[in-house]
Design a protein around this motif. Structure first.
Motif, PDB file in Angstrom:
ATOM      1  N   ALA A  89       0.822  -1.218   0.000  1.00  0.00           N
ATOM      2  CA  ALA A  89       0.000   0.000   0.000  1.00  0.00           C
ATOM      3  C   ALA A  89       0.850   1.259   0.000  1.00  0.00           C
ATOM      4  O   ALA A  89       0.310   2.356  -0.136  1.00  0.00           O
ATOM      5  CB  ALA A  89      -0.921   0.011   1.222  1.00  0.00           C
ATOM      6  N   HIS A  90       2.153   1.130   0.138  1.00  0.00           N
ATOM      7  CA  HIS A  90       3.016   2.310   0.197  1.00  0.00           C
ATOM      8  C   HIS A  90       2.978   3.065  -1.127  1.00  0.00           C
ATOM      9  O   HIS A  90       3.004   2.479  -2.205  1.00  0.00           O
ATOM     10  CB  HIS A  90       4.455   1.900   0.516  1.00  0.00           C
ATOM     11  CG  HIS A  90       5.372   3.072   0.686  1.00  0.00           C
ATOM     12  ND1 HIS A  90       5.507   3.743   1.870  1.00  0.00           N
ATOM     13  CD2 HIS A  90       6.179   3.714  -0.204  1.00  0.00           C
ATOM     14  CE1 HIS A  90       6.362   4.737   1.729  1.00  0.00           C
ATOM     15  NE2 HIS A  90       6.782   4.746   0.474  1.00  0.00           N
ATOM     16  N   ARG A  91       2.923   4.382  -1.038  1.00  0.00           N
ATOM     17  CA  ARG A  91       2.859   5.233  -2.228  1.00  0.00           C
ATOM     18  C   ARG A  91       3.956   6.290  -2.184  1.00  0.00           C
ATOM     19  O   ARG A  91       4.357   6.730  -1.106  1.00  0.00           O
ATOM     20  CB  ARG A  91       1.502   5.952  -2.330  1.00  0.00           C
ATOM     21  CG  ARG A  91       0.348   5.048  -2.673  1.00  0.00           C
ATOM     22  CD  ARG A  91      -0.980   5.798  -2.632  1.00  0.00           C
ATOM     23  NE  ARG A  91      -2.061   4.976  -3.157  1.00  0.00           N
ATOM     24  CZ  ARG A  91      -2.488   4.997  -4.408  1.00  0.00           C
ATOM     25  NH1 ARG A  91      -1.936   5.845  -5.272  1.00  0.00           N
ATOM     26  NH2 ARG A  91      -3.453   4.215  -4.821  1.00  0.00           N
ATOM     27  N   VAL A  92       4.379   6.690  -3.361  1.00  0.00           N
ATOM     28  CA  VAL A  92       5.198   7.890  -3.513  1.00  0.00           C
ATOM     29  C   VAL A  92       4.309   8.894  -4.237  1.00  0.00           C
ATOM     30  O   VAL A  92       4.072   8.768  -5.441  1.00  0.00           O
ATOM     31  CB  VAL A  92       6.485   7.613  -4.316  1.00  0.00           C
ATOM     32  CG1 VAL A  92       7.293   8.902  -4.463  1.00  0.00           C
ATOM     33  CG2 VAL A  92       7.316   6.534  -3.646  1.00  0.00           C
ATOM     34  N   GLY A  93       3.758   9.841  -3.496  1.00  0.00           N
ATOM     35  CA  GLY A  93       2.747  10.708  -4.074  1.00  0.00           C
ATOM     36  C   GLY A  93       1.515   9.888  -4.407  1.00  0.00           C
ATOM     37  O   GLY A  93       0.960   9.197  -3.563  1.00  0.00           O
ATOM     38  N   ARG A  94       1.127   9.930  -5.681  1.00  0.00           N
ATOM     39  CA  ARG A  94      -0.067   9.183  -6.085  1.00  0.00           C
ATOM     40  C   ARG A  94       0.261   7.824  -6.692  1.00  0.00           C
ATOM     41  O   ARG A  94      -0.633   7.131  -7.175  1.00  0.00           O
ATOM     42  CB  ARG A  94      -0.869  10.013  -7.085  1.00  0.00           C
ATOM     43  CG  ARG A  94      -0.113  10.465  -8.312  1.00  0.00           C
ATOM     44  CD  ARG A  94      -1.015  11.231  -9.280  1.00  0.00           C
ATOM     45  NE  ARG A  94      -0.247  11.911 -10.303  1.00  0.00           N
ATOM     46  CZ  ARG A  94       0.148  13.178 -10.220  1.00  0.00           C
ATOM     47  NH1 ARG A  94      -0.141  13.886  -9.145  1.00  0.00           N
ATOM     48  NH2 ARG A  94       0.847  13.740 -11.184  1.00  0.00           N
ATOM     49  N   ALA A  95       1.530   7.442  -6.704  1.00  0.00           N
ATOM     50  CA  ALA A  95       1.937   6.205  -7.376  1.00  0.00           C
ATOM     51  C   ALA A  95       2.238   5.102  -6.360  1.00  0.00           C
ATOM     52  O   ALA A  95       3.184   5.216  -5.572  1.00  0.00           O
ATOM     53  CB  ALA A  95       3.166   6.453  -8.246  1.00  0.00           C
ATOM     54  N   GLY A 154       7.462 -11.048   1.174  1.00  0.00           N
ATOM     55  CA  GLY A 154       6.737 -10.154   2.075  1.00  0.00           C
ATOM     56  C   GLY A 154       6.492  -8.765   1.526  1.00  0.00           C
ATOM     57  O   GLY A 154       5.749  -7.986   2.126  1.00  0.00           O
ATOM     58  N   GLY A 155       7.102  -8.423   0.406  1.00  0.00           N
ATOM     59  CA  GLY A 155       6.906  -7.093  -0.164  1.00  0.00           C
ATOM     60  C   GLY A 155       8.218  -6.469  -0.598  1.00  0.00           C
ATOM     61  O   GLY A 155       9.185  -7.165  -0.937  1.00  0.00           O
ATOM     62  N   LEU A 156       8.264  -5.154  -0.566  1.00  0.00           N
ATOM     63  CA  LEU A 156       9.448  -4.424  -1.018  1.00  0.00           C
ATOM     64  C   LEU A 156      10.418  -4.247   0.148  1.00  0.00           C
ATOM     65  O   LEU A 156      10.056  -3.738   1.208  1.00  0.00           O
ATOM     66  CB  LEU A 156       9.046  -3.053  -1.577  1.00  0.00           C
ATOM     67  CG  LEU A 156      10.197  -2.214  -2.140  1.00  0.00           C
ATOM     68  CD1 LEU A 156      10.761  -2.861  -3.409  1.00  0.00           C
ATOM     69  CD2 LEU A 156       9.735  -0.788  -2.440  1.00  0.00           C
ATOM     70  N   VAL A 157      11.650  -4.650  -0.081  1.00  0.00           N
ATOM     71  CA  VAL A 157      12.708  -4.507   0.914  1.00  0.00           C
ATOM     72  C   VAL A 157      13.658  -3.406   0.454  1.00  0.00           C
ATOM     73  O   VAL A 157      14.153  -3.436  -0.676  1.00  0.00           O
ATOM     74  CB  VAL A 157      13.500  -5.822   1.087  1.00  0.00           C
ATOM     75  CG1 VAL A 157      14.612  -5.638   2.125  1.00  0.00           C
ATOM     76  CG2 VAL A 157      12.570  -6.957   1.486  1.00  0.00           C
ATOM     77  N   VAL A 158      13.890  -2.430   1.329  1.00  0.00           N
ATOM     78  CA  VAL A 158      14.890  -1.391   1.073  1.00  0.00           C
ATOM     79  C   VAL A 158      16.071  -1.669   1.991  1.00  0.00           C
ATOM     80  O   VAL A 158      15.906  -1.743   3.217  1.00  0.00           O
ATOM     81  CB  VAL A 158      14.330   0.024   1.334  1.00  0.00           C
ATOM     82  CG1 VAL A 158      15.417   1.075   1.110  1.00  0.00           C
ATOM     83  CG2 VAL A 158      13.130   0.289   0.432  1.00  0.00           C
ATOM     84  N   GLU A 159      17.227  -1.846   1.402  1.00  0.00           N
ATOM     85  CA  GLU A 159      18.434  -2.166   2.160  1.00  0.00           C
ATOM     86  C   GLU A 159      19.486  -1.093   1.881  1.00  0.00           C
ATOM     87  O   GLU A 159      19.818  -0.824   0.733  1.00  0.00           O
ATOM     88  CB  GLU A 159      18.960  -3.546   1.743  1.00  0.00           C
ATOM     89  CG  GLU A 159      20.176  -4.011   2.518  1.00  0.00           C
ATOM     90  CD  GLU A 159      20.597  -5.405   2.109  1.00  0.00           C
ATOM     91  OE1 GLU A 159      20.369  -6.354   2.876  1.00  0.00           O
ATOM     92  OE2 GLU A 159      21.143  -5.549   0.988  1.00  0.00           O
TER      93      GLU A 159
END
Length: 444
Positions: A89-95, A154-159
């Motif tokens: 569900a995470h968004r950057v602005g409307r994306a 599990g989704g998007l991982v930022v490392e």
């Protein structure tokens, strides 16, 4: 434009006004070293003042007093790692970022003009961004912070990998190499010109082998093609604002990143890097959002009508003319204006639909005084409509071709018109052409 003199640049750095400097730069009034140090301290204080301890609504923020990196002991030394997990569900602005996971690699390959990307599953993409000690990929530039993003179940991982001390670079390079090996493709923003050359140099300096590189999607080149007509430039922050509808708050400018890291090395003040860590995380997550936007099916795209014109022209350049025509038509329906009509006309001509091209170029000619449009109409009238009279009239009004080509076209068309002397329109055309040319005009 002339470059500022050394005297003026030193004057700005030291705080000295131009009246304190010799205009010929034969001698420079000595600026007090204390004023230079005070200026640098003031700049760093400004940077540190922007650092917030509260979390950002877009990417969880680093917090003072220490940096949120976990320490991992590896065979090659300590590795400082920060890991974030973002939901679908995470968004950057409307994306929403989740669109990138199921985006069309075939469409992205067309927009990137790189067929190798078409066979790369985006679920295995590795997003990469570096923060460095310099602005060029020279041997002295160190990638002190590497931001990575990838998908797992599990989704998007930022490392994020931090070189906390200059002797701890090898474990970071090893982790980067492992992530590249596990990926199907690389995604960067200006990575072909900057990030990857820096990393290649660092691998060489560390006497390590960089793994075989994957197909590389550089979003900077895609963004330039799609958003060129909007004129807001190609910086990631501008694209976030104008395309994604996202504005960073209290971001550290790229020009200050190196100074922040050097201050951290010198003083150990973790506050200097808090904003840099946040900046890097924003960069990586924004790339994921852009892949979702650029690579989603065009039927439901959130792209602006003007951007769709850029998509259409890029698809035409990639050889996908049927799809390009559909996009140009959609851009016109959505309010893309004359540029959408022009793109549709050019693409219709390329795919052999001369009737559609003629209708669109005629529409344009009624709205714009453009010699390139008159040239297209002259060609279509002569070869498609077989109407030498209208072709000659359009040519005589002025086209964008050279004088030699224009004269050859006029001679050929006049010969065709003379064969139709019995036609009233042909006689009128010849009579007009036989009149003296207007001052500054061309006439045969």
């Amino acid at each position: 434009m002339s470059r500022p003199s050394l005297a003026s640049r030193l004057g700005r750095l030291s705080g000295a006004g131009p009246e304190k400097l010799d205009p010929g730069c034969a001698s420079i009034a000595p600026a007090a070293p204390r004023s230079v140090l005070d200026d640098l301290r003031a700049r760093m204080d400004t940077i540190l003042a922007r650092t917030k301890s509260e979390s950002s609504p877009s990417v969880p923020s680093a917090t003072a007093p220490d940096l949120p990196f976990s320490l991992e002991q590896t065979p090659e030394g300590p590795l400082h790692v920060r890991t974030l997990r973002l939901s679908g569900a995470h968004r950057v602005g409307r994306a929403p970022v989740t669109l990138a996971r199921r985006a069309s690699s075939a469409l992205l390959a067309l927009l990137a003009l790189d067929p190798a990307l078409a066979a790369c599953p985006l679920e295995g993409a590795l997003y990469l961004d570096t923060e460095t000690t310099g602005l060029g990929p020279g041997a002295g530039t160190v990638a002190f912070l590497v931001g990575l993003a990838f998908w797992d179940p599990g989704g998007l991982v930022v490392e994020q990998l931090l070189v906390r001390e200059l002797g701890e670079e090898v474990p970071v390079l090893t982790r980067v190499a492992d992530r590249i090996r596990a990926s199907t493709m690389l995604v960067t923003f200006n990575g072909k010109s900057f990030d990857m050359p820096v990393l290649r140099t660092r691998f060489v300096m560390a006497k390590k082998n960089l793994p075989e590189e994957r197909p590389h999607l550089d979003l900077l080149h895609v963004a330039r093609r799609l958003h060129k007509a909007r004129g807001f430039g190609s910086r990631l922050g501008a694209i976030e604002r104008e395309v994604l509808g996202f504005v960073r708050e209290d971001d550290v400018p790229s020009s200050e990143v190196s100074a922040c890291y050097l201050h951290f090395l010198r003083t150990g003040d973790a506050r200097a890097l808090v904003g840099v860590v946040e900046h890097n995380a924003w960069d990586v997550v924004s790339m994921v959002a852009l892949v979702g936007l650029y690579g989603e099916p065009l039927e439901g795209t959130e792209l602006d009508a003007v951007d769709l014109v850029g998509v259409a022209r890029t698809l035409k350049r990639a050889g996908s003319v049927d799809r390009a025509y559909e996009v140009a038509d959609a851009a016109h329906v959505r309010g893309g204006g004359l540029e959408a009509i022009r793109a549709r006309a050019e693409i219709a001509k390329a795919r052999g639909d001369k009737a559609r091209a003629l209708a669109d170029f005629e529409l344009l000619a009624g709205s714009i005084d453009d010699p390139t449009i008159r040239l297209e109409l002259a060609k279509l009238y002569e070869h498609h409509a077989k109407d030498a009279v209208r072709a000659m009239a359009m040519t005589s009004a002025g086209t964008s071709e050279t004088e030699e080509r224009w004269e050859r076209r006029m001679i050929r068309l006049r010969a065709k018109v003379e064969k139709s002397r019995g036609d009233g329109a042909a006689q009128t055309c010849l009579r007009v052409l036989d009149e003296p040319a207007p001052e500054g005009g061309r006439k045969l």
